[in-house]
Write a protein that holds these residues in place. Structure first.
Motif, PDB file in Angstrom:
ATOM      1  N   CYS A  11       0.839  -1.210   0.000  1.00 12.11           N
ATOM      2  CA  CYS A  11       0.000   0.000   0.000  1.00 12.11           C
ATOM      3  C   CYS A  11       0.872   1.258   0.000  1.00 12.11           C
ATOM      4  CB  CYS A  11      -0.926   0.009   1.206  1.00 12.11           C
ATOM      5  SG  CYS A  11      -2.181  -1.273   1.161  1.00 12.11           S
ATOM      6  N   ALA A  12       0.484   2.210  -0.841  1.00 10.06           N
ATOM      7  CA  ALA A  12       1.244   3.460  -0.942  1.00 10.06           C
ATOM      8  C   ALA A  12       0.510   4.641  -0.314  1.00 10.06           C
ATOM      9  CB  ALA A  12       1.538   3.764  -2.416  1.00 10.06           C
ATOM     10  N   THR A  13      -0.799   4.488  -0.051  1.00 13.46           N
ATOM     11  CA  THR A  13      -1.587   5.593   0.499  1.00 13.46           C
ATOM     12  C   THR A  13      -2.477   5.093   1.630  1.00 13.46           C
ATOM     13  OG1 THR A  13      -3.492   5.262  -0.959  1.00 13.46           O
ATOM     14  CG2 THR A  13      -1.679   6.656  -1.801  1.00 13.46           C
ATOM     15  N   PRO A  14      -2.894   5.995   2.520  1.00  8.19           N
ATOM     16  CA  PRO A  14      -3.837   5.610   3.581  1.00  8.19           C
ATOM     17  C   PRO A  14      -5.143   5.036   3.015  1.00  8.19           C
ATOM     18  CG  PRO A  14      -2.844   7.723   4.108  1.00  8.19           C
ATOM     19  CD  PRO A  14      -2.411   7.387   2.710  1.00  8.19           C
ATOM     20  N   ASN A  15      -5.603   5.568   1.881  1.00  9.02           N
ATOM     21  CA  ASN A  15      -6.845   5.052   1.296  1.00  9.02           C
ATOM     22  C   ASN A  15      -6.718   3.594   0.883  1.00  9.02           C
ATOM     23  OD1 ASN A  15      -8.375   7.336   1.647  1.00  9.02           O
ATOM     24  ND2 ASN A  15      -7.962   8.167  -0.382  1.00  9.02           N
ATOM     25  N   TYR A  81      -8.863  15.680  15.848  1.00 13.01           N
ATOM     26  CA  TYR A  81      -9.391  15.812  14.489  1.00 13.01           C
ATOM     27  C   TYR A  81      -8.325  15.533  13.422  1.00 13.01           C
ATOM     28  CZ  TYR A  81     -13.536  17.817  16.647  1.00 13.01           C
ATOM     29  OH  TYR A  81     -14.663  17.998  17.410  1.00 13.01           O
ATOM     30  N   LEU A  82      -7.065  15.385  13.829  1.00 18.78           N
ATOM     31  CA  LEU A  82      -5.977  15.117  12.886  1.00 18.78           C
ATOM     32  C   LEU A  82      -5.499  13.685  13.048  1.00 18.78           C
ATOM     33  CD1 LEU A  82      -3.916  18.416  13.369  1.00 18.78           C
ATOM     34  CD2 LEU A  82      -5.581  17.897  11.576  1.00 18.78           C
ATOM     35  N   GLY A  83      -5.856  12.830  12.079  1.00 18.26           N
ATOM     36  CA  GLY A  83      -5.518  11.423  12.182  1.00 18.26           C
ATOM     37  C   GLY A  83      -4.377  11.022  11.268  1.00 18.26           C
ATOM     38  N   PHE A  84      -3.963   9.779  11.390  1.00 13.02           N
ATOM     39  CA  PHE A  84      -2.925   9.220  10.535  1.00 13.02           C
ATOM     40  C   PHE A  84      -3.531   8.499   9.337  1.00 13.02           C
ATOM     41  CE2 PHE A  84      -0.929   9.498  14.728  1.00 13.02           C
ATOM     42  CZ  PHE A  84       0.235  10.180  14.408  1.00 13.02           C
ATOM     43  N   LEU A  85      -4.577   7.718   9.570  1.00 10.87           N
ATOM     44  CA  LEU A  85      -5.218   6.959   8.500  1.00 10.87           C
ATOM     45  C   LEU A  85      -6.521   7.605   8.050  1.00 10.87           C
ATOM     46  CD1 LEU A  85      -4.630   3.292   9.715  1.00 10.87           C
ATOM     47  CD2 LEU A  85      -3.535   4.454   7.795  1.00 10.87           C
ATOM     48  N   HIS A  86      -7.384   7.934   9.004  1.00  9.15           N
ATOM     49  CA  HIS A  86      -8.634   8.608   8.650  1.00  9.15           C
ATOM     50  C   HIS A  86      -8.310  10.068   8.312  1.00  9.15           C
ATOM     51  CE1 HIS A  86     -10.150   5.118  10.887  1.00  9.15           C
ATOM     52  NE2 HIS A  86     -11.252   5.266  10.188  1.00  9.15           N
ATOM     53  N   GLY A  87      -8.697  10.476   7.129  1.00  9.79           N
ATOM     54  CA  GLY A  87      -8.378  11.825   6.662  1.00  9.79           C
ATOM     55  C   GLY A  87      -9.165  12.897   7.384  1.00  9.79           C
ATOM     56  N   LYS A  93     -13.534  13.070  14.238  1.00  7.58           N
ATOM     57  CA  LYS A  93     -12.381  12.951  15.128  1.00  7.58           C
ATOM     58  C   LYS A  93     -11.491  11.818  14.609  1.00  7.58           C
ATOM     59  CE  LYS A  93     -14.870  14.976  18.959  1.00  7.58           C
ATOM     60  NZ  LYS A  93     -15.367  14.839  20.335  1.00  7.58           N
ATOM     61  N   SER A  94     -10.713  12.139  13.600  1.00  7.58           N
ATOM     62  CA  SER A  94      -9.973  11.129  12.835  1.00  7.58           C
ATOM     63  C   SER A  94      -8.949  10.362  13.661  1.00  7.58           C
ATOM     64  CB  SER A  94      -9.284  11.800  11.642  1.00  7.58           C
ATOM     65  OG  SER A  94     -10.252  12.334  10.758  1.00  7.58           O
ATOM     66  N   LEU A  95      -8.232  11.055  14.541  1.00 11.62           N
ATOM     67  CA  LEU A  95      -7.231  10.353  15.351  1.00 11.62           C
ATOM     68  C   LEU A  95      -7.907   9.358  16.291  1.00 11.62           C
ATOM     69  CD1 LEU A  95      -4.287   9.947  16.110  1.00 11.62           C
ATOM     70  CD2 LEU A  95      -4.523  11.808  17.771  1.00 11.62           C
ATOM     71  N   ALA A  96      -9.032   9.761  16.856  1.00  7.28           N
ATOM     72  CA  ALA A  96      -9.779   8.847  17.722  1.00  7.28           C
ATOM     73  C   ALA A  96     -10.234   7.619  16.936  1.00  7.28           C
ATOM     74  CB  ALA A  96     -10.975   9.563  18.337  1.00  7.28           C
ATOM     75  N   LEU A  97     -10.699   7.819  15.714  1.00  3.42           N
ATOM     76  CA  LEU A  97     -11.133   6.688  14.890  1.00  3.42           C
ATOM     77  C   LEU A  97      -9.961   5.767  14.557  1.00  3.42           C
ATOM     78  CD1 LEU A  97     -13.652   8.418  12.466  1.00  3.42           C
ATOM     79  CD2 LEU A  97     -14.150   7.078  14.503  1.00  3.42           C
ATOM     80  N   ASP A  98      -8.772   6.347  14.375  1.00  6.41           N
ATOM     81  CA  ASP A  98      -7.579   5.519  14.153  1.00  6.41           C
ATOM     82  C   ASP A  98      -7.370   4.561  15.327  1.00  6.41           C
ATOM     83  OD1 ASP A  98      -7.085   6.805  11.766  1.00  6.41           O
ATOM     84  OD2 ASP A  98      -5.425   8.019  12.527  1.00  6.41           O
ATOM     85  N   MET A  99      -7.417   5.100  16.549  1.00  4.43           N
ATOM     86  CA  MET A  99      -7.145   4.280  17.724  1.00  4.43           C
ATOM     87  C   MET A  99      -8.312   3.354  18.067  1.00  4.43           C
ATOM     88  SD  MET A  99      -5.650   5.308  21.473  1.00  4.43           S
ATOM     89  CE  MET A  99      -4.019   5.645  20.819  1.00  4.43           C
ATOM     90  N   VAL A 100      -9.523   3.759  17.730  1.00  2.00           N
ATOM     91  CA  VAL A 100     -10.689   2.902  17.966  1.00  2.00           C
ATOM     92  C   VAL A 100     -10.504   1.550  17.289  1.00  2.00           C
ATOM     93  CG1 VAL A 100     -13.095   2.588  17.235  1.00  2.00           C
ATOM     94  CG2 VAL A 100     -12.438   4.637  18.496  1.00  2.00           C
ATOM     95  N   GLU A 101      -9.841   1.530  16.125  1.00  2.00           N
ATOM     96  CA  GLU A 101      -9.667   0.276  15.385  1.00  2.00           C
ATOM     97  C   GLU A 101      -8.951  -0.782  16.225  1.00  2.00           C
ATOM     98  OE1 GLU A 101     -11.208  -0.229  12.697  1.00  2.00           O
ATOM     99  OE2 GLU A 101     -11.734   1.830  12.213  1.00  2.00           O
ATOM    100  N   GLU A 102      -8.073  -0.359  17.115  1.00  2.00           N
ATOM    101  CA  GLU A 102      -7.335  -1.302  17.959  1.00  2.00           C
ATOM    102  C   GLU A 102      -8.234  -1.967  18.996  1.00  2.00           C
ATOM    103  OE1 GLU A 102      -3.841   0.510  19.747  1.00  2.00           O
ATOM    104  OE2 GLU A 102      -3.783   1.965  18.116  1.00  2.00           O
ATOM    105  N   PHE A 103      -9.312  -1.275  19.365  1.00  2.00           N
ATOM    106  CA  PHE A 103     -10.129  -1.722  20.495  1.00  2.00           C
ATOM    107  C   PHE A 103     -11.527  -2.192  20.106  1.00  2.00           C
ATOM    108  CE2 PHE A 103      -6.884   0.957  22.437  1.00  2.00           C
ATOM    109  CZ  PHE A 103      -6.498   0.169  23.514  1.00  2.00           C
ATOM    110  N   ARG A 104     -11.888  -2.120  18.822  1.00  2.00           N
ATOM    111  CA  ARG A 104     -13.230  -2.554  18.417  1.00  2.00           C
ATOM    112  C   ARG A 104     -13.531  -3.986  18.845  1.00  2.00           C
ATOM    113  NH1 ARG A 104     -16.141   0.290  14.456  1.00  2.00           N
ATOM    114  NH2 ARG A 104     -14.941   1.911  13.404  1.00  2.00           N
TER     115      ARG A 104
END
Length: 198
Positions: A11-15, A81-87, A93-104
């Protein structure tokens, strides 16, 4: 899913990463019904609005989990609001959504399976109005009580304090960003966390 995960290195992009995550999610939820033993049907993940009681509890659980993760990240002075994967998207709240993936899966999915399999939450906790499935007031109170107990490890069969794990991960992320080191996401498979709880 293992074959899809192997493609992450390409993968080359977050998308592209999120695309693989989406395919894995579809596979996962296609099997989710086999883990639930109750009278209610689950025919895959749906939302906005959820069309069955199991999806109602999944959505509500993810909402509560996102709020928990947001609180932990804000306590570490992150801009959620500034995430790594979620734009960046207005109001997301993109950063929160990034970390949520670990705990779903360890927090919400296992809570949902346990709640329905042990009849803690049942079909009697829901009503249908205008074709929309809703949790009753008593059902919502029960959900809040049970989810809080599950999150903090106060259930007799649950020894993991996920609230602490989430706060610990926010601190780990802060150190990784500050020190320029690799971030290690939370994995429920860690030997110290394994126990039979379902």
């Amino acid at each position: 899913m293992t074959e899809l995960a192997a493609r992450l290195e390409e993968c080359a992009t977050p998308n592209e990463i999120l695309g693989i995550e989406g395919m894995c999610s579809n596979l996962y939820f296609s099997c989710f019904a086999h883990m639930i033993s109750c009278k209610l049907e689950f025919n895959g993940r749906n939302r906005r609005p959820p069309k069955d009681p199991i999806n109602v509890i999944l959505s509500l659980g993810y909402t509560f989990l996102t709020r928990e993760v947001c609180a932990a990240l804000e306590a570490e002075s992150f801009e959620v609001y500034l995430g790594f994967l979620h734009g960046i998207r207005y109001g997301r709240k993109s950063l929160a959504l990034d970390m949520v993936e670990e705990f779903r899966q360890p927090v919400v999915d296992r809570f949902v399976i346990r709640s329905f399999n042990k009849r803690i939450i049942s079909e009697f906790d829901f009503s249908t109005e205008d074709g929309r499935v809703q949790l009753s007031e008593d059902g919502f109170t029960k959900f809040c009580r049970e989810f809080e107990s599950w999150l903090t490890g106060r259930k007799s069969s649950q020894t993991i304090n996920y609230r602490k794990k989430i706060r610990d991960q926010a601190a780990v992320l802060k150190h990784a960003v500050r020190d320029g080191t690799d971030y290690r996401p939370y994995l429920w498979e860690d030997p110290d966390d394994l126990c039979d709880q379902l």
